[in-house]
Enzyme design. Structure first.
Site, short mmCIF file in Angstrom:
data_model
loop_
_atom_site.label_atom_id
_atom_site.label_comp_id
_atom_site.label_asym_id
_atom_site.label_seq_id
_atom_site.Cartn_x
_atom_site.Cartn_y
_atom_site.Cartn_z
CD GLU A 176 -3.22 0.65 2.10
OE1 GLU A 176 -4.20 -0.04 1.78
OE2 GLU A 176 -3.06 1.13 3.24
CG HIS A 192 6.30 -29.44 4.74
ND1 HIS A 192 6.89 -30.66 4.48
CD2 HIS A 192 6.93 -28.96 5.85
CE1 HIS A 192 7.80 -30.92 5.41
NE2 HIS A 192 7.85 -29.89 6.25
CE LYS A 252 -12.97 3.09 0.57
NZ LYS A 252 -12.03 3.78 1.48
#
Length: 549
Positions: A353, A384, A513
């Site tokens: 950000e 793993h 948004k």
């Protein structure tokens, strides 16, 4: 001195030439030829060790990187930040999260106003409230002691508190902490379902008290409390971290349960502020102050240490080297500490950000790559899952290992030794690799037929020369955690100065948004999708059809 664009461009060109022609190609040979390599390419601040000797650098690399930092005026920009100048130029704001943990200065000025008394006042109010909740002096509406706290926030109002609360689990002696961020109703439903409203405190963290995800979840939580305990009980079961006193009052939260912070504190830098209230309630005010003290120690080091002895500066320079010169587009954060399981996500927001920008401070297109993709998981789990690609894949991805010398469980020290061994083994394996001859010899030692050796050996070759750096501290305690987070904050700052971008805005969050607000009535069927692109229209139609099926 000011940023010297001409010198900066010339130094970048020299670094690229150096990478192409004379940077270390064979790290095994580099270590064999130079027994002092670790000593030269590592630094300590008290018990915190930073080792970058397994990165493909030499003395010429480091000299050029220091030259780059000087040309970018890292020292000048650093001084401007600590002095309270408006270095966030797109929002015309100062950037002073360092003031939130400043315990040594008499004053820190923001536009002529000393903010330290304000910081202390909020911190003291937080401590009094936290002590009241922890001791049972502040009870729920029915007289029950608070046993659970639910923090409702998103982004910086969630990632920091979640990360720190998990990291400091051995210090929890207060109410259990829970966190809700996603607007997906499943998140708050799953969180609240096992809890009792009569013994639950809900903290709503939103500076403006308008964040859609946070306020939607807050209204759901409010209804949960009011439906069970009655409307009059709401005030005793909520607190807010906000500056919108009118909206908080309308919600039903008393002013003495509202804790504010300032516009010079960015969301992703806010865990040190009232946003850290759930952390303080969980671990206690004393431990929270130690968390702040660790960050302040790194602030002082970053502010005062010369470039070549400065941990955040060197970490930032290595990060820039990997991203902009070597061309590595990704960075893996691998804490060998299960309690740091949310640190990669926290640093992902902090870095991406901040430095995920494509224009310079003056609004022009950047001339090269900026922030990398940051991701990770704790070790040994990652070994793993994705380490196969890190060792033998076609992309080189620098790794950043974090490990403590000591764990919190003395009866399980043998497991901590296994954890440390795995961390160091991965670092060594990435650097050394395994040659074809070594793979053949290993298979021959198992008395396999020659044809099988030749068939399998290429699959067991590791190229090596894959860079990693390692951070080691004594133990993950509140002080060490604060210091570690501040190290990464300042590292992001250093890289941003060299990139020439503003690390303290986040305009890229806004467009989605805005469109979500427009699309809500379309998705809910109150408006049509005409006028939108064909893909969005098709997706809306499919959702409508499936919801009716």
């Amino acid at each position: 001195m000011a940023r010297d664009a001409t010198k900066l461009e010339a130094t970048v060109a020299k670094l690229k030439k150096h990478w192409a022609e004379s940077a270390p190609r064979d790290m095994r040979a580099a270590f064999s030829a130079d027994p002092g390599r670790f000593g030269r390419y590592s630094l300590c601040l008290d018990d915190l060790l930073f080792d970058w000797s397994k990165c493909r650098v030499n003395d010429e690399t480091m000299a050029l990187l220091k030259e780059l930092a000087v040309a970018a005026d890292v020292e000048g920009r650093r001084a401007a930040m600590f002095a309270g100048e408006h270095i966030n130029n797109t929002e015309d704001r100062v950037v002073l999260h360092v003031a939130l943990r400043d315990t040594s200065s008499k004053e820190v000025l923001v536009d002529g106003h000393n903010v330290l008394p304000d910081v202390k006042h909020v911190l003291d109010r937080m401590a009094a409230f936290a002590d009241g909740i922890r001791s049972g002096a502040l009870k729920g509406a029915t007289g029950r002691k608070i046993t659970d706290i639910v923090n409702i926030g998103i982004g910086g109002s969630d990632l920091g508190p979640v990360m720190a609360t998990l990291a400091l689990a051995p210090y929890h002696d207060g109410p259990r902490a829970h966190f809700v961020s996603n607007i997906d109703g499943a998140h708050i439903a799953d969180t609240l379902s096992p809890l009792d409203p009569a013994s639950t405190l809900i903290i709503v963290a939103s500076k403006t008290f308008t964040t859609i995800e946070t306020m939607t979840n807050a209204q759901t939580a409010r209804k949960w409390v009011a439906d069970t305990l009655g409307e009059a009980a709401v005030g005793a079961h909520f607190a807010a971290v906000s500056t919108a006193l009118d909206k908080v009052a309308a919600f039903g939260i008393p002013e003495d349960r509202v804790f504010g912070f300032w516009d010079w504190v960015g969301g992703r830098y806010s865990v040190w502020s009232a946003i850290g209230l759930p952390v303080m309630i969980a671990v206690g005010p004393d431990n929270f102050r130690k968390f702040l003290a660790g960050a302040h120690a790194m602030d002082v080091h970053f502010r005062d240490a010369p470039l070549e002895k400065n941990l955040p500066v060197m970490l930032g320079l290595i990060g820039y080297w990997h991203r902009a010169i070597c061309g590595y587009g990704s960075r893996a954060i691998i804490p060998y500490d299960q309690r740091l399981s949310r640190l990669p996500a926290y640093l992902q927001q902090l870095d991406m950000e901040s430095n995920g920008k494509s224009v310079t401070l003056d609004g022009k297109p950047v001339s090269g790559p900026t922030g990398p993709v940051v991701w990770g998981e704790p070790g040994t789990n990652g070994q793993h899952a994705f380490f196969q690609l890190l060792h033998q894949g076609t992309d080189t991805i620098p790794l950043e290992f974090i490990v403590a010398a000591k764990g919190h469980e003395p009866t399980l020290d043998h497991q901590h030794e296994m954890l440390m061994a795995n961390c160091l083994a991965q670092s060594e394996a990435l650097m050394k690799g395994r040659t074809l001859d070594e793979a053949r010899a290993q298979l021959q030692a198992k008395n396999l037929p020659a044809s099988q050796v030749e068939r399998i050996a290429p699959h067991r070759v590791f190229s090596g020369n894959r860079p990693s750096l390692t951070l080691i501290h004594d133990m993950l305690d509140p002080y060490a955690l604060g210091r570690l987070i501040a190290l990464y904050e300042h590292r992001v700052f250093v890289e941003a100065q060299i990139f020439g971008i503003n690390a303290f805005d986040q305009w890229g969050v806004e467009l989605g948004k805005e469109l979500a607000t427009e699309l809500l009535p379309v998705v809910s069927g109150k408006e049509g999708a005409s006028g939108r692109d064909a893909s969005t229209q098709g997706l809306v139609a499919h959702l409508h059809a499936r919801r009716k099926a």
